[in-house]
Scaffold this active site. Sequence first.
Site, PDB file in Angstrom:
ATOM      1  N   GLY A 140       0.803  -1.210   0.000  1.00 10.46           N
ATOM      2  CA  GLY A 140       0.000   0.000   0.000  1.00 10.46           C
ATOM      3  C   GLY A 140       0.836   1.261   0.000  1.00 10.46           C
TER       4      GLY A 140
ATOM      5  N   GLU B 273      11.348   3.216   5.574  1.00 13.44           N
ATOM      6  CA  GLU B 273      11.146   1.779   5.783  1.00 13.44           C
ATOM      7  C   GLU B 273      12.321   1.252   6.598  1.00 13.44           C
ATOM      8  OE1 GLU B 273      10.226  -1.653   6.465  1.00 13.44           O
ATOM      9  OE2 GLU B 273       8.713  -0.646   5.215  1.00 13.44           O
TER      10      GLU B 273
ATOM     11  N   CYS C   2       2.648 -13.321   1.379  1.00  9.48           N
ATOM     12  CA  CYS C   2       1.988 -14.059   0.307  1.00  9.48           C
ATOM     13  C   CYS C   2       2.915 -14.518  -0.811  1.00  9.48           C
ATOM     14  CB  CYS C   2       0.824 -13.249  -0.256  1.00  9.48           C
ATOM     15  SG  CYS C   2       1.149 -11.503  -0.517  1.00  9.48           S
TER      16      CYS C   2
ATOM     17  N   GLU D 131      -2.742 -22.821   5.581  1.00 12.81           N
ATOM     18  CA  GLU D 131      -1.764 -22.852   4.484  1.00 12.81           C
ATOM     19  C   GLU D 131      -0.469 -23.512   4.928  1.00 12.81           C
ATOM     20  OE1 GLU D 131      -3.258 -18.949   1.927  1.00 12.81           O
ATOM     21  OE2 GLU D 131      -1.708 -18.708   3.458  1.00 12.81           O
TER      22      GLU D 131
ATOM     23  N   GLY E  60      -3.683 -14.890  14.067  1.00 16.98           N
ATOM     24  CA  GLY E  60      -4.123 -13.570  13.635  1.00 16.98           C
ATOM     25  C   GLY E  60      -2.992 -12.553  13.586  1.00 16.98           C
TER      26      GLY E  60
ATOM     27  N   THR F 164      -3.681  -7.717   0.584  1.00 19.22           N
ATOM     28  CA  THR F 164      -2.729  -6.913  -0.179  1.00 19.22           C
ATOM     29  C   THR F 164      -3.391  -6.094  -1.297  1.00 19.22           C
ATOM     30  OG1 THR F 164      -0.874  -8.366   0.319  1.00 19.22           O
ATOM     31  CG2 THR F 164      -0.690  -7.025  -1.656  1.00 19.22           C
TER      32      THR F 164
ATOM     33  N   GLU G  81     -15.533 -25.638 -16.209  1.00 16.91           N
ATOM     34  CA  GLU G  81     -16.852 -25.792 -16.856  1.00 16.91           C
ATOM     35  C   GLU G  81     -17.939 -26.095 -15.838  1.00 16.91           C
ATOM     36  OE1 GLU G  81     -17.641 -29.311 -19.328  1.00 16.91           O
ATOM     37  OE2 GLU G  81     -15.807 -30.208 -18.498  1.00 16.91           O
TER      38      GLU G  81
END
Length: 449
Positions: free
Chosen positions: A16, A35, A48, A183, A264, A313, A443
């Site tokens: 962002g 940063e 990710c 994941e 979290g 994201t 399909e």
Amino acid sequence: MAKYDYDLFTIGAGSGGVRASRVAASHGAKVAVAEEYRVGGTCVIRGCVPKKLLVYGAHFAEDLKDAKRFGWDVPDRCDFSWATLRDNVFEEVDRINSVYRETLTNHGAEIIDERAEVVGPHEVKLASGKTVTAKYILIATGATPHVPQCPGHELGITSNEAFHLDDVPKRILIAGAGYIANEFAGIFNEFGSTVTLINRTDVILRNYDHQIRDRLLQISMMKGIDFKFHAEFRGIEKTKNGCLSVSMTGHEDVEVDCVMFATGRVPNTGRLGLDKAGVTVDDKGAVVVDDWSKTDVDSIYAIGDVTNRMQLTPIAIREGQAFADTVFNDDPHQVDYENVPAAVFSHPPIAGVGMTESKAKETLGSVKVYTSDFRPMKNVLANRNERGLYKMICDGENGKIVGLHMIGPEAPEILQAAAVAVKAGLTKQAFDDTVALHPSMAEELVLMK
């Protein structure tokens, strides 16, 4: 002389922050971005992107087994090098980090590689001690993993550290039931770990449709992942043999080699000095903003996970774009948070957009549900007893599609295109009128009954 050192000072160079800064600079603003770690933020550096690369690597475990049924002479045991995959992932992260830096500098934004904190409505203090001023300040510091405060919690890791492990743990306990937990459970299971997943409730992925998440739970258990529900940490202790003994409520103690917290993420507002400028944060630490991403201080805005609106994201990127266009290009527009597609890159992956069945019934009353429960052709030949499930939820009054959810191979890739139809407000009839692309999994979207 200019009243301020910069037109925009962005704190945080994640997805962002980079988008907002790049676009603002392209609109002619004088921009600086601070940063403290690396340009790219959670998604590129520790989220990710590297995670998806691990997912690809993990899936080869199944692909190699399936290959025999397709005529390939694959040995029963294939050696896997975690270090090779890990280092190659780091190499790709380095490449993207460089691309992000070039993108900012090529558009005229200045990158300041140090921590920054707000000391006033127009003032930012750098870690070096220097204070700079800006007409606008943008908070884009993202979120950080939440760690449960139990005795021995310091012995565990989070998703941040998972990418830096020396080797694949033989036994790993993952705490949580959201997308990160599921994941990484899938990733480590495919790499040969004995995986135990614990959760305080008996529901995984609570924001997803119940049939889809139940199917994932069923398949995950079939693959050997052990779920322990209604379990909360009592404590973690290191044993004499160097392992970790985990005690929890409702279950017997478990001995593992690694404990990973995936419970979290919390907004990263600590030590930012927002209170000094009069910026309000909520009880979870999230920066409170209006529909224009503006805080209660007119010169300070916030976007992305630090606002805890929708931790995705692509949403942070859209918020950054909308902010820059609104403030620096006289093109005011807001982000639309309706019908945002989302995915979990589990094994198999799931994806969804719009209302779940329960939400639709609660909201609309009259609802029609169509499903396709099928075994993908590849799984049939591979003798893999794993079924896909596609689900369409429609308004019972007019047939408008209000939700689309699926689990199966390449579900996120298929849903991205289908999400356009949901966003556009198409009806089930529009799908029925579309000729199936055969043979394909996609399909099933136009064949649901």
